[in-house]
Design an enzyme around this catalytic site. Structure first.
Site, short mmCIF file in Angstrom:
data_model
loop_
_atom_site.label_atom_id
_atom_site.label_comp_id
_atom_site.label_asym_id
_atom_site.label_seq_id
_atom_site.Cartn_x
_atom_site.Cartn_y
_atom_site.Cartn_z
CE LYS A 277 23.15 26.67 135.79
NZ LYS A 277 22.67 25.45 135.28
NE ARG B 203 17.42 28.52 131.35
CZ ARG B 203 17.58 29.18 132.48
NH1 ARG B 203 18.90 29.34 133.25
NH2 ARG B 203 16.54 29.43 133.20
#
Length: 293
Positions: A223, A265
């Site tokens: 991210k 994840r």
């Protein structure tokens, strides 16, 4: 160090933080858009992730990157269901990443085990009833709106406190809709209506999310906030691309496992699979030392 981790009814129980591998059946994901858009390639990738150490696989057919437009229902179904069906036939534990009740319902019928809805049921009023009727585990993620304008919603005075409070409201809504609280997983929604500093504060404050009393999923993989950290102060022009953030992702995996996360994840599984096992070994050694002290 927190020790919550916890168990999710309806899913296998692992003795450590689990690793959820990502299969994006999309042409436009921020991290690997287009690589696994073909059904056959997506299935192979899911099986490869399991071989590399993934405990479960998250299949999604709609990008939720900042600014992404939604795909229509028929297209999302076309992308997701064949992949879920084939991975389920191979014995893979599957999470379906969707905001649509119809996709969740058909995925569960095709063999999925868990529904991972980034909107926590807010995007589709039929989602919570569908999950409740199926007695399926459900991820309640912190969400403030659709991807197209979520960056405008990244305004906080106390990001950890507000995320905990808003997650509690979403959990209560899911339970009131019939979802068994023992089947709920919480997710702080890193990168969703968050700036880089917000994401870092949430990672630093993971222990506070245990106030909600449910297993915690941490989805930091590749991210933007990791890119900002790697670029350094004042170096926005040299932010590394998503694929060059896997080592940083594994660092967050180790931190998350240490703080009692139920699962992480991730896109690149092997390093995180190693990280959770090392974290578990350290935890076990610490427990043994305390028993003999």
């Amino acid at each position: 160090m927190s020790t919550l981790r916890g168990r999710v009814a309806g899913l296998p129980e692992w003795d450590r933080c689990a690793v959820m591998g990502v299969v994006n059946v999309t042409p436009d994901s921020f991290s690997d858009g287009g690589d696994w858009f073909d059904t056959e390639l997506a299935v192979k990738h899911g099986l490869d992730l399991v071989a590399q150490g993934a405990d479960l696989v998250d299949v999604g057919g709609e990008s939720t990157r900042p600014g992404a437009a939604r795909v229509d229902e028929a297209e999302e179904l076309r992308r997701v269901i064949p992949v879920v069906r084939e991975l389920a036939a191979a014995g893979v534990v599957i999470s379906v990443d969707t905001m649509r009740a119809s996709v969740a319902e058909q995925s569960l019928q095709a063999g999925a085990h868990l529904v991972n809805d980034v909107s926590a049921g807010a995007a589709d009023p039929a989602m919570i009833p569908v999950v409740a009727a199926a007695h399926a585990p459900f991820v309640v993620m912190h969400w403030r709106g659709q991807s197209v304008d979520m960056n405008d919603r990244a305004v906080y005075r106390d990001v950890v406190g507000e995320v905990v409070s808003e997650l509690r409201v979403s959990m209560d809504r899911a339970v009131a809709g019939g979802i068994d609280p023992e089947r709920i997983v919480i997710d702080p929604g890193l990168g969703f209506a968050k700036q880089a500093d917000h994401d870092l504060e949430l990672v630093a404050g993971l222990e506070r999310l245990h106030e909600l009393g449910r297993p915690l999923l941490v989805a930091a993989s590749r991210k933007r906030f990791l890119g900002r950290v790697l670029a350094g102060a004042g170096a926005s022009a040299s932010v590394p691309p998503a694929r060059e953030r896997d080592a940083a992702t594994a660092a967050v995996t180790a931190l998350s496992a240490r703080e009692g996360a139920w699962a992480v994840r991730v896109h690149e599984v092997r390093a995180s699979a190693d990280a959770v096992r090392v974290a578990r070994a350290v935890e076990a050694a610490g427990s043994a030392a305390r028993r003999t002290a």
